[in-house]
Scaffold this motif. Sequence first.
Motif, PDB file in Angstrom:
ATOM      1  N   ASN A  30       0.842  -1.213   0.000  1.00 34.30           N
ATOM      2  CA  ASN A  30       0.000   0.000   0.000  1.00 34.30           C
ATOM      3  C   ASN A  30       0.871   1.254   0.000  1.00 34.30           C
TER       4      ASN A  30
ATOM      5  N   ASP B  58       5.236   5.926   5.763  1.00 32.12           N
ATOM      6  CA  ASP B  58       5.768   6.327   4.447  1.00 32.12           C
ATOM      7  C   ASP B  58       5.721   7.844   4.379  1.00 32.12           C
TER       8      ASP B  58
ATOM      9  N   THR C 168     -11.770   1.258  -1.335  1.00 36.39           N
ATOM     10  CA  THR C 168     -10.527   1.527  -2.092  1.00 36.39           C
ATOM     11  C   THR C 168     -10.619   2.883  -2.788  1.00 36.39           C
ATOM     12  N   THR C 169      -9.507   3.490  -2.942  1.00 39.00           N
ATOM     13  CA  THR C 169      -9.472   4.740  -3.712  1.00 39.00           C
ATOM     14  C   THR C 169      -8.752   4.508  -5.033  1.00 39.00           C
ATOM     15  N   LYS C 170      -8.388   3.214  -5.226  1.00 36.77           N
ATOM     16  CA  LYS C 170      -7.588   2.892  -6.422  1.00 36.77           C
ATOM     17  C   LYS C 170      -8.507   2.579  -7.587  1.00 36.77           C
TER      18      LYS C 170
ATOM     19  N   GLY D 261      -9.792  -3.402  -2.440  1.00 34.08           N
ATOM     20  CA  GLY D 261     -10.182  -2.838  -1.124  1.00 34.08           C
ATOM     21  C   GLY D 261     -10.337  -3.853  -0.003  1.00 34.08           C
TER      22      GLY D 261
ATOM     23  N   LEU E 292      -6.547  -4.016   3.658  1.00 34.37           N
ATOM     24  CA  LEU E 292      -6.518  -3.541   5.061  1.00 34.37           C
ATOM     25  C   LEU E 292      -7.552  -4.250   5.935  1.00 34.37           C
TER      26      LEU E 292
HETATM   27  P1  ADP Z   1      -6.599  -1.483  -2.021  1.00 33.18           P
HETATM   28  O1  ADP Z   1      -5.144  -1.373  -1.776  1.00 33.18           O
HETATM   29  O2  ADP Z   1      -6.993  -2.629  -2.860  1.00 33.18           O
HETATM   30  O3  ADP Z   1      -7.239  -0.210  -2.377  1.00 33.18           O
HETATM   31  P2  ADP Z   1      -6.585  -1.632   0.793  1.00 33.18           P
HETATM   32  O4  ADP Z   1      -7.582  -2.103   1.725  1.00 33.18           O
HETATM   33  O5  ADP Z   1      -5.261  -2.215   0.875  1.00 33.18           O
HETATM   34  O6  ADP Z   1      -7.224  -1.837  -0.614  1.00 33.18           O
HETATM   35  O7  ADP Z   1      -6.469  -0.069   0.923  1.00 33.18           O
HETATM   36  C1  ADP Z   1      -7.582   0.698   1.018  1.00 33.18           C
HETATM   37  C2  ADP Z   1      -7.276   2.141   0.720  1.00 33.18           C
HETATM   38  O8  ADP Z   1      -6.541   2.745   1.753  1.00 33.18           O
HETATM   39  C3  ADP Z   1      -6.482   2.395  -0.446  1.00 33.18           C
HETATM   40  O9  ADP Z   1      -7.281   2.384  -1.626  1.00 33.18           O
HETATM   41  C4  ADP Z   1      -5.867   3.742  -0.184  1.00 33.18           C
HETATM   42  O10 ADP Z   1      -6.736   4.785  -0.600  1.00 33.18           O
HETATM   43  C5  ADP Z   1      -5.738   3.787   1.259  1.00 33.18           C
HETATM   44  N1  ADP Z   1      -4.331   3.563   1.676  1.00 33.18           N
HETATM   45  C6  ADP Z   1      -3.797   2.422   2.146  1.00 33.18           C
HETATM   46  N2  ADP Z   1      -2.507   2.591   2.468  1.00 33.18           N
HETATM   47  C7  ADP Z   1      -2.180   3.875   2.211  1.00 33.18           C
HETATM   48  C8  ADP Z   1      -0.959   4.662   2.347  1.00 33.18           C
HETATM   49  N3  ADP Z   1       0.200   4.161   2.825  1.00 33.18           N
HETATM   50  N4  ADP Z   1      -1.004   5.996   1.991  1.00 33.18           N
HETATM   51  C9  ADP Z   1      -2.180   6.500   1.501  1.00 33.18           C
HETATM   52  N5  ADP Z   1      -3.357   5.806   1.350  1.00 33.18           N
HETATM   53  C10 ADP Z   1      -3.342   4.507   1.698  1.00 33.18           C
END
Ligand code: ADP
Length: 598
Positions: free
Chosen positions: A484, A514, A533-535, A542, A545
């Motif tokens: 992430n 980070d 998720t914001t991706k 999503g 985490l």
């Molecule tokens: P995904 O990675 O598939 O989106 P995750 O559950 O791993 O799902 O993450 C959820 C969201 O949390 C991410 O889409 C992101 O927006 C945010 N995120 C996670 N880690 C970080 C980070 N180190 N810095 C900024 N945003 C983060």
Amino acid sequence: MQSRVAIEKHFRLTRIALFVVWAVLSTIVVAWSVSAAKQRALSDVMQKAGETLSVQTEILSGVLDKYRLLPPLLSQQSSIRALFVRDAEGNAQAVDARRTAEAIAGMSAARDVAFFFPDGELLANARGPFAEREEGLPRLIAVALQGRLGRAALSNSDGERTYAFSSGVRREGKFVGVVIVYVDFYRVEAAWALSARRIFVTDPSDTVFLANDADWRLNRISGLRQAGSPDHYLIDGRYQERIDLVRRLPVLEWDLHVLADPAPVGAARLNAAAIASLAALLLGVIALVVLRRNEDALIRARSDRATALRLERVVRDRTRALSVTNQSLSQEVEVRREAEDRLRKTQDELVQTAKLAALGQMSTALSHEYNQPLAAIRSYADNAIRFLERGATSEVSGNLVRINGLVDRMAELSRTLLSFSRKPGATIGPVPLGTIVDEALLLARPRARAAGIASITVGEAVSGLHVIGGRIRLGQVFVNLVNNAIDALSGQTDARIGIDARRQGDRVVVTVVDNGPGIKPELLPKVFEPFFTTKGVGDGIGIGLSIVDNIIRDFGGTIMVTNQAEGGACFTIILQAAEPGHADGAGESALRSEGATV
Ligand code: ADP
């Protein structure tokens, strides 16, 4: 068990039967007691009256006997015989005779003593004029002159009563006179007067001759009895019931009566009746009380038993209901357990999916990681051939050593990949934090490198700490967090990732930071939600985490996210600390460590 009504009916009948028996028995007992008391009292009265009768009979007989013998004795006396002479003029010795008579009367306490000539002429007597005692005189003289003892009961109009005994006086075989002794009963009657009972004497004509009641004297007995009820006598002006006890005085043909008062008999009967009735009543009451207590006890026992039965029934019903509830509960538990099993399985699958997703993300970099050494091996091998052709064997061996090193590195990566992709075990225990972080970085670094991450630093303290967890799953946590961070840092210059840890009491606090853009504050609470998720599509689903959060929870720890003041995200994991030296691995295969920097 009888019902209450049945018990009451039973006891009602028993009470009636008991009452009948009691009434009959009581009547018998009372009648018997009354009769026994009457007998006893009557015999008592009779005995006492009988004693009086005997005593009075004796007294009266004694008095009469004493005087009865007096005339015959006197007539034997020569001095008496000598009194019956007349001088030449025919005058009697009246003065001497009177003195003698007075002396005899004085000594014997007789009422009077009189001397008569056979022709009935009075020679002399002891007391006063004689006129009142002339009644019966001819007969007394006549019987005496026949040589027998003359006797007569005499009374006059004044109510004076005497008894006379006469005896003839002989001289030279010829009757020359008669001695008559008069007895009065003054003393006898005076003695009788002391008695409460009526005592009297009746002569053959049923006339009361002597009595301790002056009103009775010389009355006919029939006149003193109540007409129609002969056992009632006129006493003190009214008729009263008396028992007449009679004894005959044989020679005189007199009857001596004693009237006994039967009142004690009546009183005794009354007493006996009262006592017997009271005793019967008391017994009846006791029997009734005992019966009532028995009835109460039986009713109480019945009601106790009924209550116990009711309770038993309630307990049985409740127990049945409880066991039904229990059954449905255990069914529910079973259903829940099955659901939980399904959930866990799904979770495991999700974990696996997330892991594979991470691997997918890393696959390009990983394949690059393999291609690089492979290309290097190739050029080392080519060079080695050329060195061989030139005979420069020492360079050849140098190249072969490098090739060996590269092959070892590839094998290490391959092993780590294999064990990371395997399904993790469920057990948790003490695991070495440093090793796990190293293994995770071994997998994540190629991608980090590819993304242009300047550095991934691991704090010195990390290698010495142990925590409670599962080795593969904890490795997955770090792989996810680093992945992430790589995503967040992509395209950024001087991108840095840092992993550090510190012991805090019985906890270990691990941070993954980070220097990326961080997370928008409004999204902070959402990042651990599944499928947040914001991706863009294809970049993230999503669940990363959310899986991380679940894994940490399973270890009894917590994870939270904040933004650093200087920018960038900071994930903080708190785990239970474990002491180093414990068997590590926690049922999951160990990953081997690798270098700490890219
Ligand atoms: P995904 O990675 O598939 O989106 P995750 O559950 O791993 O799902 O993450 C959820 C969201 O949390 C991410 O889409 C992101 O927006 C945010 N995120 C996670 N880690 C970080 C980070 N180190 N810095 C900024 N945003 C983060």
